[in-house]
Each structure stands twice: as structure tokens, then as C-alpha cells.
Scaffold this motif. Sequence first.
Motif: not given
Length: 726
Positions: A424-431, A449-453, A470-478
Motif C-alpha cells: 500500500g505504501a509503494v502504490i501510494q508513493y507512485l500515485k 480524473d485517473i483510470h489506474w491500471v 486491496e493495497a490500491a484501495y488503501s492508497a485511496d484508489i477507488a
Amino acid sequence: MKLTFLLNNAITNADERMAMSRSFKECGSDEARDDDDDPDICSHCATDGKLQPALYFCFNCGVYGRYMCGICLRQHNRFVKNHEIEKIANRSACNRLDYENKKTMKVEKDLKSKEAEVMLLEEQVNEYSKVNQCHQERIKDLETACQNLEKEKNQGEKMATRNLEHLQNILKDKTKTAADEYKNLLAKMDNLQDRAQENDLKVKSLQHSNEELHKENAALLTELKQVKSENENLSKELIGCKNVLAVEGEKFDHKTKIQECERDTNRKGSKLIFKGKDDSYTGYSRQGEIADGKLHSGDVRTIEYKPVVVAIEIGNTGSCCAYAFKHESIRRRIYAIDEWYCGSGCKKVSIENRSVVLFDENKKFHSFGFEADDAYVILAENGEHTKWFYFKNLTMKLRGSDITRDFEIDDDKGKKMKAIDVFGAVIQYLKDYLLDQLKTRGPEVQNNDIHWVLTVPAIWTDSAKQFMREAAYSADIAESQLTIITEPEAAIVYFQMENQIEQLTTVDISSPGTKCMVIDLGGNTADFTILERQSDGGLSEIKSATGIACGENMVIEEFHELLRNITGDAVYQKWIVDGHPGDQTDLQNEIESKTRTLKTYSTGKVTFRFPDSLPNTFKEINHESIQQAIERSQYKGRITWLSDKIRIDKEIVKTLFKPCTDRIVGLVNLLLKEPGVQGTSIFLIVAKAQIVQKAIKKAFPTVNVIIPKEPDLAVLKGAVIYGHQH
């Protein structure tokens, strides 16, 4: 170790099928009852607590088949084709016996499949035995060479002793004539002249090396000018993009865009974003966690229209990101992030950032990538790193396991943290990093405004893929803005788009029945995935052999073995034990950069930037420079060590790839012998190293070998294109 991993993977898959069978029993399947007089209940309705009589039975769903009512059958046929369906209402005893026979045949078929897997494992064991035998023979050769060197040393000591005695006898001989002394002086003069000639040759060699360095410098300056020119063009294009975005921002109507998407897809905005291994699609709910606490991946989701597509590839050794604007043609521009922060606060030019993450002693995120590497080196030099958490080889930690939300992983010192917190921290940093980059491209872009893949390895289980969600959800990606695609599928999407635009090859992988093997060479491992094109245009995975230890690190290990041969085991071990983490990391980055860009047709020497800690250690132990030792070794004239640079003959560098290429070719041969893989006529290579590409082409001359224009970005850009199309 790899054989154990494959056996464990097979056992794990068998356990998953047994668990699935038990779930059918619990939800009202025919397997749950011994009393055949009772009416059969629909398996799908039973999961919702409904007791709906079953009118049909599908032989292909699940492990032992699945009962369905009429409503569930229509839902089933919307997503699955060519399944064998039988109407079971008022079924006679004869039909029931036929059904039991069909179930028995399915079990026998599964047993034969397992026997084939065992045979493959036995072949791999034999292959590993052969490799082990080669290593034993190499060890014997090295031992023989050491014995010969010891003999030469003893002979040299004896010769030196005899010469010393001879000189002592000459000094004692007072009757030596003046003519003999004159002859000795002449011999000494000749010796001095020879040494002077040798020094002249060394000076000329250094001058030649200096000229080559000047040429390299001039080439770099030319390249720098080109980069500056490209940068100016990009700046102009950026200004144009800003103007376009400003105009489009005034004209943009979100509701109209959604209506256009509905007309194009005829699915009311729904987007199919992930395809299961069995070519089936299931519903999904965020509360899709069953009583055993495991995560289960769904396949059908609704993706809202977003003006920007961003793809993230978290690899085992490197991670990268790219994005594209939907108002621009995907044929014109995909922007890849090529600058990353370092520990000094500056930026490093590289497509890939290192897949390492650092947490402090309180498990709080500190840094990622090059920045984390630099910070950890400073901590290690000061002896303060023992309480911190340093994670690397991230994707290897999610292979071959049933992943839960409480699953923990080990750092480099064996300390544990929850995997969901790390990823989750890694995805949050990259986001956050990507959002900062997007702000420089025009009007400010928000997360909504972003569609994440996200790309994932093909070998990952459904629970591992759901874990990444779930890790992406924890990084505030819906949920409504997230897509997951496997790396082989993304690579094929990229090649199809590239070939459609530039007509690189006449090879067609869009025809039904076409089989393609995607070969992805990573840092630690290589992945081999065979995909078959289906009649509905989708891709079905036939076979996947991933996590094989024959990646770029195998070449790096051969390079370190070469260093050990040059410096000697004692010097090399002292350099490792004394601890030079920063130098070792810089050396690995240098080796990776040079081996990826090495041309197969090039000759001459390759220059590697090298830390001075190893030469200093060598001089401290042997009281001479490494270059002096090289002049007496088998590498004389082929390797030159000058200050902080080592120049190695390119033929020697190419031999470092042989163990890696031999293993890749051997594994591909084993895969092609399997019944389901036979007939594979296309190889798609996702590896930048030209030596690996040439080895595969040479070993399989009858196969169409496809190499994308940017092989190291094929997966990443394919993910962007996929998001752009959906």
C-alpha cells in the motif's frame, strides 16, 4: 529449490480445487447429498441462501460440475460459451448413470493431467542434475588450476633461491675478470633498454585508451545535444497540449462522454478489465471475503470514464510508470516517467526505479527506490540500519501462496511487516509521484480524473491479485477507477498496437487458435507464458512457467565470479565482509546498464565505472596494483584496470551471458514438448538484452520471434493502451 517450488505450487492448486469442491457441497451442490431422491438445488442461488430447484447441469463449471436454475443458466450463457449443459428435470436412472460416468471421465482426465505434470517435473530434475554435474566438473578444473599455480609458485621460489646462491658465489669469486664485468654491464644495459621499450608501449596503450575516452566523451556530448533538442521540441509540444487542454476543458461534457462510451460498447458503461484463467467471468463485491479469511478476485467491474490513464508496473527489481490523455490519440503519445528522486534530493534519469522500500523502526514509510537505497546505505555505514525495515524483491514474496489481509513478509534481516502495509505504501508513493508529474503537463489533474491500471505476473493466484486491489484501495484508489491486467496480456496488447501503426511484421496473432509464448526476462527470474487466441477475441492461458532463476542477476553473478578470479578469493571476501553497500549497489546498477545495451555485433572493449574500494583492498593485501596482477594472468591484454574504470574485452562480457541463455533455451525446449503447448509458432520476447534475443532466435530458427520496438516498456505501455481502449 526451484523443483520444491514447482511441487508446492502443484499441491497448492490441488488444495484450491479441493476447497472449491467443499464449497459446492456447502452451497447445495449434488456433491453435498447422498440422497438422490431429493430434488437438486441451484448452486448459485444456494450461495445467497435460496433453495431454488435446479433444472440444468453444467459439466464444465467448477471441479465436479454445477447445478443451475433457468435464471442462472441465462446469466451463465451471457459470459461462457461452448460449455456442455444438460437438462436434468425428471432424469431417469439411465441418464443419472450416464452423468456419473461423465464425472468419472473428468476425474480420470484430471489424473492424467497431473501425471503429465509429474513427468515434466522429473525432466526438470534430470536437467538440474546435468547442470549440477557441470558445476562439479568446473570445480574440479578450478582445483586442478590451483594445484598448478601452487607448483609454479614452488618452482619460482626454488629458481629465486638458486639465483641468489649464484650471485653470492659471484661476489665471493675475487678472480672474476674485468671482461666478465663488462659483459654483465652490457647485459644490464640491454635489460634497461627492454624495460624502456615496455614502458613506451604502456604509454602508447594509455594514450590510445585516452583517445577512446575522448571519442566516447564526444559521442556523449552529441547525444546530449540531441536530448536538449528533443527537450525543446517536447516543451513546444507541451505548450500546445496545454492550449488544447484549456480549450477541451471548456468544451468537456462528462455526461456526453459516458453516452458515447455506452453507444460504442453497448454495455452501459461497463468495462471488462480482467479475464480469468478458465475463461469465465464472475460477479464481484467489495465484501467478497469468505469465512476462511482469504481474499478472492472478481472479474467484472464498472469503470467510470476518466480523462487520464495511468499504468503502474511493480517488478521484482524495478518499477516504472506511464500515462496518456484520452483526448489525445494513443498512437501519438504515451508518456513514461524517466526521472526519479535520489537520496541527495536530485533526480536520476532512468525509466525504471528500484523496487525497494524503506520503513523506520516504527514501521512508518520513509522512502522508495533510489532514494531508499541511498538512505539505507547511509544508515548501514553508521551502524543504524538494524532497527529499520528494508524490503526488496517485492513480487517474489506474493508468488505461490494464499494471501490474506494479515499476510506478513520478511525484510532483508528477517523482520516481519504486514504485506498490505508495504505494498500500500509503494502504490501510494507512485500515485503521489505521478500526480506531481501530471501537474507539469497542463491543467491540474486530480486522483478522481485517473483510470489506474496495475500489472501483475501471470503466475499469481486470484488471492494475490485481489491483494493488490486491496493495497490500491488503501492508497485511496477507488474500485471504479482500477483495472488489473497480467503482464503477458499487456505485452501482446502493446505489440498489436505497435504493429498496427508501423507494420513491423506480417505475423498475425489475432487469428483464433494462434498460440504465442511471451518470454519476460526480469532481474531475478524469467517468466514463460503461453497464450492462445480464442474465437471471441480473448486470450486463454495454456501454460505458465514463471519464477525461473535465469534473469539478469545470473549475468551479474557471473561478473562477480570474474572479479573473484582477477582479485583472488581472499581479496574479494574481504571486500564483501568489510561492507561497502553503496559501492556494491552502484556496481550492480552499472553492470545492469551495460549488459542491457551491449550490441551482439560490437567488438573491442566495454568500460565499466568501478568503485575504488576493491582496488584499495587488493593493494592493501598484495602490496601491488590490480593492473600489475592482471599483466601476469590469463587476462593480459584483454582486461585493463585504470583508476575507477575497468575495460573488459567484449567477447569476455558476452560469455557471461552463456549460463543464462543456455538455461532459457533448455526451459523453452521442455515447454514446447508438452502436448498443450505444441504448435506454438510465435515468441514475443520482452527483454532488452540483445545477446538473449539472438540466442533464442538461433536456437529456434523455425519460430517467428517478435521483439517489440521498446521491449523494456512493452508491458507498461501495453497496460496504458489497454486502459485507453477500455
